[in-house]
Write a protein that holds these residues in place. Structure first.
Motif, PDB file in Angstrom:
ATOM      1  N   UNK A 268       0.813  -1.214   0.000  1.00 33.24           N
ATOM      2  CA  UNK A 268       0.000   0.000   0.000  1.00 33.24           C
ATOM      3  C   UNK A 268       0.847   1.264   0.000  1.00 33.24           C
ATOM      4  N   UNK A 269       2.014   1.222   0.623  1.00 36.75           N
ATOM      5  CA  UNK A 269       2.926   2.363   0.562  1.00 36.75           C
ATOM      6  C   UNK A 269       3.348   2.625  -0.885  1.00 36.75           C
ATOM      7  N   UNK A 348      16.933   9.314  -9.400  1.00 35.21           N
ATOM      8  CA  UNK A 348      15.776   8.471  -9.111  1.00 35.21           C
ATOM      9  C   UNK A 348      14.550   8.980  -9.871  1.00 35.21           C
ATOM     10  N   UNK A 349      13.507   8.163  -9.893  1.00 34.11           N
ATOM     11  CA  UNK A 349      12.324   8.442 -10.695  1.00 34.11           C
ATOM     12  C   UNK A 349      11.666   9.767 -10.326  1.00 34.11           C
ATOM     13  N   UNK A 350      11.655  10.094  -9.040  1.00 28.38           N
ATOM     14  CA  UNK A 350      11.002  11.335  -8.597  1.00 28.38           C
ATOM     15  C   UNK A 350      11.741  12.547  -9.149  1.00 28.38           C
ATOM     16  N   UNK A 351      13.067  12.497  -9.109  1.00 29.71           N
ATOM     17  CA  UNK A 351      13.870  13.602  -9.637  1.00 29.71           C
ATOM     18  C   UNK A 351      13.668  13.707 -11.153  1.00 29.71           C
ATOM     19  N   UNK A 477      12.032  18.641  -4.212  1.00 31.68           N
ATOM     20  CA  UNK A 477      12.142  18.822  -2.755  1.00 31.68           C
ATOM     21  C   UNK A 477      11.556  17.623  -2.002  1.00 31.68           C
ATOM     22  N   UNK A 478      10.418  17.086  -2.478  1.00 27.48           N
ATOM     23  CA  UNK A 478       9.769  15.983  -1.747  1.00 27.48           C
ATOM     24  C   UNK A 478      10.285  14.612  -2.182  1.00 27.48           C
ATOM     25  N   UNK A 483      10.631   8.529  -2.179  1.00 26.32           N
ATOM     26  CA  UNK A 483      11.537   7.394  -2.295  1.00 26.32           C
ATOM     27  C   UNK A 483      11.340   6.414  -1.141  1.00 26.32           C
ATOM     28  N   UNK A 484      11.068   6.915   0.053  1.00 30.12           N
ATOM     29  CA  UNK A 484      10.808   6.028   1.200  1.00 30.12           C
ATOM     30  C   UNK A 484       9.555   5.206   0.974  1.00 30.12           C
ATOM     31  N   UNK A 485       8.526   5.827   0.393  1.00 26.21           N
ATOM     32  CA  UNK A 485       7.286   5.088   0.108  1.00 26.21           C
ATOM     33  C   UNK A 485       7.524   4.012  -0.948  1.00 26.21           C
ATOM     34  N   UNK A 486       8.406   4.289  -1.890  1.00 23.54           N
ATOM     35  CA  UNK A 486       8.681   3.325  -2.964  1.00 23.54           C
ATOM     36  C   UNK A 486       9.479   2.115  -2.485  1.00 23.54           C
ATOM     37  N   UNK A 487      10.203   2.259  -1.371  1.00 20.77           N
ATOM     38  CA  UNK A 487      10.999   1.179  -0.779  1.00 20.77           C
ATOM     39  C   UNK A 487      12.070   0.653  -1.731  1.00 20.77           C
ATOM     40  N   UNK A 488      11.928  -0.612  -2.165  1.00 17.62           N
ATOM     41  CA  UNK A 488      12.967  -1.221  -2.986  1.00 17.62           C
ATOM     42  C   UNK A 488      12.837  -0.903  -4.464  1.00 17.62           C
TER      43      UNK A 488
END
Length: 490
Positions: A268-269, A348-351, A477-478, A483-488
């Motif tokens: 769910x994360x 990473x994907x977010x960036x 910024x976020x 990345x923490x929610x995405x985990x591995x």
């Protein structure tokens, strides 16, 4: 017999099955982008709509197209499987093109209704099949989606330029009919190559008796056809679109929340991370999709037809320039991601998403700057306009193919089709907002000069540049939180 594991254990950069899906999607995108590129200009030129009304109508039509990708993904997950879904979608798109070819003025909204539903069944499911070619932890996945994205843009390039050119200079019926012909090529390609897909995309109901499974499938087909009059009515009136968009999003989120009860906290994360990507993509597409609305009218009204001494159709350039740049640079960018990954310095994907917005901001500032190159008649440089599309392409490549990839990475197997559908549903909201933004930029005065239209549209593009810049900074910024929610998942 080949298995999914055999496919996923491929050697080299790309699995061979990717090329089969590449060609099917390429011709489908010719059909889709050919028709998309004609819509707004056709409504103003042939249906005699005012520019603000045509912008709203374009947003409504495209919103329904992408909203139905969620429906198509859902039916693929639960009943048809990916293969039958995309085949049924292709048949519907062919019928829509034939209807429009017969009499595009009289049967415009009927033909569009068939195309809306057809794209909904086709588009999300072929993208999901690409994701299944890779293991969950395969770092080559992003490069594969980038190549796939490059391939489909060959179709978008050809359809985007050829259809509008034929429609304006020869016959709108031929232009719409051509879209149907290439869709037939897409389906024939898929028919002859699907035997190499192992069990990918087969019906999820194979465990049922044939009679019971077929009854579900026939009910889906019949229900689709019965929905045509409703879709036709809703597409033809932006007011109905408002009601639809106000309800489909909340209903979708509630359904996802219901499904999330069946998954672990860790899963769910990842779904929450996927929703963040989906939310930001709405803003991206609201700006990017001015290409089919306000930028189409801007090209028709305010662009010279000279590009470095070559005479070109400005609206054809508007429809095709982005696709040409994607074809050239998507494989290169995909290889750059692989090269950076090997050296453990790939963003990473977010960036990457954040970078997409920064490129978008620079592109719309370039669209705004075309006002400084205009002559006394309000006509401006096709070269500067094309430069903006060159810049916007890198924004798209940082977001769209990566977005397709990340949806397949973050989604549990049982929700793959639905989450891909939600990704395209976000595009629906983007298209919907794009129409509203385009209508807000347009001048309702029918006697407005080209110079007045130039100022009105470029003022709007300057505002979009500012909003895109803000969104890009926020995403970067976020990025640690997401990345923490995405985990591995990387």
């Amino acid at each position: 017999m080949q298995t999914i594991q055999d496919i996923q254990n491929f050697e080299g950069k790309y699995p061979k099955q990717l090329w089969y899906l590449f060609f099917s999607e390429m011709w489908e995108r010719f059909c889709f982008y050919g028709m998309r590129g004609m819509l707004t200009f056709f409504m103003v030129d042939q249906l005699l709509m005012k520019e603000d009304v045509a912008n709203l109508q374009y947003g409504a039509t495209q919103a329904f197209v992408y909203a139905f990708t969620f429906v198509g993904g859902l039916f693929a997950d639960k009943i048809l499987g990916y293969r039958k879904s995309l085949f049924w979608g292709g048949i519907m798109m062919i019928i829509g093109s034939i209807i429009l070819a017969i009499d595009p003025k009289q049967f415009f909204f009927l033909g569009i209704a068939f195309t809306v539903i057809g794209t909904g069944f086709f588009k999300p499911n072929i993208s999901t099949m690409v994701g299944t070619l890779y293991k969950a932890d395969d770092s080559r996945r992003d490069a594969g989606f980038s190549l796939f994205y490059s391939g489909i843009n060959i179709g978008a390039l050809l359809g985007g330029y050829v259809c509008i050119d034929i429609g304006k200079n020869y016959s709108w019926s031929i232009a719409f009919g051509l879209a149907g012909i290439v869709m037939i090529i897409s389906l024939v390609t898929f028919m002859f190559t699907q035997k190499n897909m192992a069990t990918i995309g087969l019906s999820p109901l194979l465990h049922l008796q044939d009679s019971k499974r077929k009854s579900y499938e026939y009910a889906t087909y019949i229900g689709t056809l019965l929905a045509i009059p409703l879709i036709m009515t809703m597409v033809s009136s932006p007011e109905y679109t408002n009601y639809f968009m106000y309800t489909i999003g909340p209903i979708t989120l509630l359904y996802l929340a219901y499904e999330m009860r069946n998954f672990s906290l860790q899963e769910n994360k990842k779904l929450i991370a996927a929703l963040i990507f989906i939310l930001f993509s709405i803003f991206f597409w609201a700006f990017f999709e001015q290409s089919g609305g306000s930028l189409s009218l801007f090209a028709a009204n305010n662009l010279e037809n000279d590009f470095l001494g070559i005479n070109l159709e400005p609206n054809g350039v508007n429809n095709a320039a982005n696709s040409l740049f994607v074809i050239i640079f998507a494989p290169l960018l995909g290889l750059i991601w692989v090269w950076l990954n090997v050296r453990k310095v790939e963003p990473n994907t977010v960036v990457k998403f954040g970078l997409g917005f920064l490129f978008l901001a620079l592109a719309f500032y370039t669209f705004y700057s075309t006002r400084f190159f205009a002559n006394i008649d309000g006509l401006t440089s096709l070269e500067v306009f094309t430069l903006a599309y060159f810049i916007i392409t890198f924004g798209e490549l940082c977001l769209s193919p990566i977005g397709l990839s990340i949806m397949t990475k973050l989604s549990p197997d049982k929700l793959q089709g639905m989450m891909m559908g939600m990704w395209f549903l976000a595009s629906a909201y983007g298209q919907y907002v794009a129409g509203i933004l385009g209508a807000g930029m347009s001048i309702t005065n029918e006697n407005a000069t080209k110079s007045e239209k130039l100022i009105a549209y470029t003022d709007g593009y300057q505002q979009l540049a500012i909003y895109a810049l803000i969104a890009g900074v926020v995403l970067i910024v976020i990025s640690p939180l997401v990345r923490k929610l995405m985990q591995d998942v990387k």
